[in-house]
Design a protein around this motif. Structure first.
Motif, PDB file in Angstrom:
ATOM      1  N   THR A   4     -49.165  77.777 -23.925  1.00 55.77           N
ATOM      2  CA  THR A   4     -47.669  78.042 -24.239  1.00 55.77           C
ATOM      3  C   THR A   4     -47.522  79.400 -23.801  1.00 55.77           C
ATOM      4  OG1 THR A   4     -47.813  76.440 -26.130  1.00 55.77           O
ATOM      5  CG2 THR A   4     -45.958  78.091 -25.805  1.00 55.77           C
ATOM      6  N   ALA A   5     -47.056  79.599 -22.648  1.00 59.56           N
ATOM      7  CA  ALA A   5     -46.898  80.898 -22.079  1.00 59.56           C
ATOM      8  C   ALA A   5     -45.343  81.501 -21.956  1.00 59.56           C
ATOM      9  CB  ALA A   5     -47.203  81.009 -20.493  1.00 59.56           C
ATOM     10  N   PHE A   6     -45.220  82.879 -22.232  1.00 59.06           N
ATOM     11  CA  PHE A   6     -44.126  83.479 -22.230  1.00 59.06           C
ATOM     12  C   PHE A   6     -43.936  84.782 -21.309  1.00 59.06           C
ATOM     13  CE2 PHE A   6     -44.853  81.502 -26.325  1.00 59.06           C
ATOM     14  CZ  PHE A   6     -43.786  81.030 -26.519  1.00 59.06           C
ATOM     15  N   GLU A   7     -42.940  84.879 -20.807  1.00 53.92           N
ATOM     16  CA  GLU A   7     -42.905  85.840 -19.951  1.00 53.92           C
ATOM     17  C   GLU A   7     -42.321  87.090 -20.724  1.00 53.92           C
ATOM     18  OE1 GLU A   7     -40.397  87.497 -15.656  1.00 53.92           O
ATOM     19  OE2 GLU A   7     -40.882  85.238 -15.937  1.00 53.92           O
ATOM     20  N   VAL A   8     -42.908  88.173 -20.691  1.00 54.09           N
ATOM     21  CA  VAL A   8     -42.251  89.134 -21.552  1.00 54.09           C
ATOM     22  C   VAL A   8     -42.359  90.506 -20.691  1.00 54.09           C
ATOM     23  CG1 VAL A   8     -42.385  88.424 -23.716  1.00 54.09           C
ATOM     24  CG2 VAL A   8     -44.403  89.596 -22.907  1.00 54.09           C
ATOM     25  N   ASP A   9     -41.678  91.398 -20.525  1.00 55.84           N
ATOM     26  CA  ASP A   9     -41.697  92.818 -19.808  1.00 55.84           C
ATOM     27  C   ASP A   9     -41.566  93.979 -20.811  1.00 55.84           C
ATOM     28  OD1 ASP A   9     -42.057  94.792 -17.993  1.00 55.84           O
ATOM     29  OD2 ASP A   9     -40.511  94.018 -16.797  1.00 55.84           O
ATOM     30  N   GLY A  10     -42.547  94.500 -21.424  1.00 52.06           N
ATOM     31  CA  GLY A  10     -42.627  95.752 -22.195  1.00 52.06           C
ATOM     32  C   GLY A  10     -42.794  95.440 -23.728  1.00 52.06           C
ATOM     33  N   ILE A  11     -42.795  96.369 -24.415  1.00 51.52           N
ATOM     34  CA  ILE A  11     -43.160  96.117 -26.074  1.00 51.52           C
ATOM     35  C   ILE A  11     -42.048  95.405 -26.637  1.00 51.52           C
ATOM     36  CG2 ILE A  11     -42.633  98.413 -26.719  1.00 51.52           C
ATOM     37  CD1 ILE A  11     -45.614  96.485 -27.952  1.00 51.52           C
ATOM     38  N   PRO A  51     -44.657  86.653 -13.416  1.00 47.99           N
ATOM     39  CA  PRO A  51     -44.179  85.292 -13.476  1.00 47.99           C
ATOM     40  C   PRO A  51     -45.145  84.202 -12.913  1.00 47.99           C
ATOM     41  CG  PRO A  51     -42.200  86.558 -12.738  1.00 47.99           C
ATOM     42  CD  PRO A  51     -43.595  87.322 -12.812  1.00 47.99           C
ATOM     43  N   VAL A  52     -45.944  84.739 -11.766  1.00 47.22           N
ATOM     44  CA  VAL A  52     -46.693  83.749 -11.326  1.00 47.22           C
ATOM     45  C   VAL A  52     -48.058  83.415 -12.497  1.00 47.22           C
ATOM     46  CG1 VAL A  52     -48.255  85.540 -10.097  1.00 47.22           C
ATOM     47  CG2 VAL A  52     -48.311  83.303  -9.168  1.00 47.22           C
ATOM     48  N   ASN A  53     -48.285  84.326 -13.155  1.00 40.21           N
ATOM     49  CA  ASN A  53     -49.386  84.329 -14.214  1.00 40.21           C
ATOM     50  C   ASN A  53     -49.011  83.444 -15.442  1.00 40.21           C
ATOM     51  OD1 ASN A  53     -50.986  86.070 -12.839  1.00 40.21           O
ATOM     52  ND2 ASN A  53     -50.514  87.789 -14.027  1.00 40.21           N
ATOM     53  N   VAL A  54     -47.597  83.529 -15.759  1.00 42.77           N
ATOM     54  CA  VAL A  54     -46.981  82.626 -16.624  1.00 42.77           C
ATOM     55  C   VAL A  54     -47.073  81.142 -16.237  1.00 42.77           C
ATOM     56  CG1 VAL A  54     -45.113  82.210 -17.954  1.00 42.77           C
ATOM     57  CG2 VAL A  54     -45.811  84.641 -17.560  1.00 42.77           C
ATOM     58  N   GLN A  55     -46.597  80.983 -14.928  1.00 40.19           N
ATOM     59  CA  GLN A  55     -46.474  79.757 -14.517  1.00 40.19           C
ATOM     60  C   GLN A  55     -47.983  79.055 -14.626  1.00 40.19           C
ATOM     61  OE1 GLN A  55     -44.595  80.185 -10.707  1.00 40.19           O
ATOM     62  NE2 GLN A  55     -42.821  80.833 -11.650  1.00 40.19           N
ATOM     63  N   ALA A  56     -49.090  79.898 -14.018  1.00 41.78           N
ATOM     64  CA  ALA A  56     -50.398  79.334 -14.124  1.00 41.78           C
ATOM     65  C   ALA A  56     -51.176  79.188 -15.538  1.00 41.78           C
ATOM     66  CB  ALA A  56     -51.190  80.266 -13.338  1.00 41.78           C
ATOM     67  N   PHE A  81     -49.753  77.884 -33.677  1.00 40.19           N
ATOM     68  CA  PHE A  81     -50.707  78.674 -32.692  1.00 40.19           C
ATOM     69  C   PHE A  81     -51.940  79.229 -33.604  1.00 40.19           C
ATOM     70  CE2 PHE A  81     -46.442  79.325 -30.692  1.00 40.19           C
ATOM     71  CZ  PHE A  81     -46.707  78.566 -29.638  1.00 40.19           C
ATOM     72  N   ASP A  82     -53.073  79.260 -32.806  1.00 46.82           N
ATOM     73  CA  ASP A  82     -54.241  79.367 -33.604  1.00 46.82           C
ATOM     74  C   ASP A  82     -54.693  80.849 -32.959  1.00 46.82           C
ATOM     75  OD1 ASP A  82     -54.679  77.326 -35.315  1.00 46.82           O
ATOM     76  OD2 ASP A  82     -55.575  76.475 -33.329  1.00 46.82           O
ATOM     77  N   VAL A  83     -54.079  81.289 -31.775  1.00 47.83           N
ATOM     78  CA  VAL A  83     -54.521  82.315 -30.959  1.00 47.83           C
ATOM     79  C   VAL A  83     -53.325  83.117 -30.193  1.00 47.83           C
ATOM     80  CG1 VAL A  83     -55.919  83.329 -29.058  1.00 47.83           C
ATOM     81  CG2 VAL A  83     -56.707  81.610 -30.415  1.00 47.83           C
ATOM     82  N   LEU A  84     -53.012  84.021 -30.359  1.00 46.07           N
ATOM     83  CA  LEU A  84     -52.196  85.064 -29.396  1.00 46.07           C
ATOM     84  C   LEU A  84     -52.765  85.850 -28.459  1.00 46.07           C
ATOM     85  CD1 LEU A  84     -49.662  86.532 -32.436  1.00 46.07           C
ATOM     86  CD2 LEU A  84     -49.498  84.341 -30.868  1.00 46.07           C
ATOM     87  N   LEU A  85     -52.497  85.560 -27.298  1.00 46.71           N
ATOM     88  CA  LEU A  85     -53.346  86.037 -26.081  1.00 46.71           C
ATOM     89  C   LEU A  85     -52.401  86.794 -25.432  1.00 46.71           C
ATOM     90  CD1 LEU A  85     -55.847  85.857 -24.432  1.00 46.71           C
ATOM     91  CD2 LEU A  85     -54.935  83.873 -23.070  1.00 46.71           C
ATOM     92  N   PHE A  86     -52.782  87.982 -25.105  1.00 48.83           N
ATOM     93  CA  PHE A  86     -51.917  89.215 -24.410  1.00 48.83           C
ATOM     94  C   PHE A  86     -52.280  89.853 -23.251  1.00 48.83           C
ATOM     95  CE2 PHE A  86     -51.458  89.397 -29.036  1.00 48.83           C
ATOM     96  CZ  PHE A  86     -50.159  89.430 -29.287  1.00 48.83           C
ATOM     97  N   VAL A  90     -47.226  94.945 -20.886  1.00 51.04           N
ATOM     98  CA  VAL A  90     -47.012  94.130 -22.101  1.00 51.04           C
ATOM     99  C   VAL A  90     -47.405  94.912 -23.422  1.00 51.04           C
ATOM    100  CG1 VAL A  90     -47.510  92.065 -23.510  1.00 51.04           C
ATOM    101  CG2 VAL A  90     -47.403  91.984 -21.150  1.00 51.04           C
ATOM    102  N   LEU A  91     -48.519  95.437 -23.531  1.00 50.22           N
ATOM    103  CA  LEU A  91     -49.016  96.317 -24.631  1.00 50.22           C
ATOM    104  C   LEU A  91     -49.289  97.545 -24.047  1.00 50.22           C
ATOM    105  CD1 LEU A  91     -51.132  93.810 -26.466  1.00 50.22           C
ATOM    106  CD2 LEU A  91     -49.052  94.871 -27.370  1.00 50.22           C
TER     107      LEU A  91
END
Length: 204
Positions: free
Chosen positions: A182-189, A170-175, A7-12, A17-18
């Motif tokens: 490369t998308a990951f579903e995470v809930d909270g820090i 979840p719908v944003n991760v799927q989109a 990866f070149d970019v981490l997009l949050f 999430v944060l």
């Protein structure tokens, strides 16, 4: 280390999430019938007034009146706006230090469905920790629509597969995956930190 080099970019995403966004819990207390959090989230995302406000198409007063009518809330527009602003409670404990630890590993950016009331708060709370800030109300586009992901990919100037995206919806991760991220579903820090450890960006 091999995962990290992918990866070149981490997009949050920000809220959930944060940033501590209490909206779904607070809204659940206001809605008739005491719906669960999943239903509250779905009704919020599907709201026409929310969609328009997060695209920057209507004023806060129009947004408040629309949401009150759509969701049958027993609040005045002014009271709703006051409560709505307070739903954004700022970064989770440890969020800013986490971004500091990631600084220099690769480029950092955020992509948030936001609005004219919350965006200034989010921007101040995250500056100067990100290299790019993407807010839906500035762009006139919202997640999970494909166009917003395509815009971000073009603006970042890297192949979509070189962007790791983290979101709690979840719908944003799927989109995002549909757009090639490369998308990951995470809930909270805590969940975010654990995923970043698995990817090699943080030490266990």
């Amino acid at each position: 280390m091999g995962q990290k080099r992918r990866f070149d970019v981490l997009l949050f995403d920000l809220g959930g999430v944060l940033i501590d966004f209490a909206g779904f819990d607070e809204l659940g207390r206001l809605l008739p019938g005491s719906p669960d959090r999943r239903e509250v989230r779905a009704r919020w995302i599907e709201s026409e007034s929310v969609q328009k406000f997060e695209r920057g198409l209507i004023t806060p007063l129009q947004f408040a009146c629309g949401v009150i009518a759509e969701l049958e809330l027993g609040l005045s527009p002014d009271d709703f706006i006051t409560a709505f602003v307070e739903w954004a409670r700022g970064p989770y404990p440890g969020a800013r230090s986490l971004m500091g630890r990631l600084h220099g590993t690769c480029r950092l950016a955020c992509l948030s469905n936001s609005n004219e009331l919350h965006t200034p708060l989010h921007r101040r709370s995250m500056q100067p920790l990100m290299d790019r800030y993407y807010f839906s109300n500035d762009l006139g586009m919202v997640k999970p629509d494909r166009e917003i992901f395509d815009h971000v990919i073009r603006d970042l100037g890297v192949p979509s597969v070189r962007i790791a995206f983290f979101d709690d919806t979840p719908v944003n991760v799927q989109a995002a995956r549909g757009a090639g991220l490369t998308a990951f579903e995470v809930d909270g820090i805590s969940a975010l930190s654990a995923q970043l450890q698995r990817l090699g960006f943080l030490d266990p």
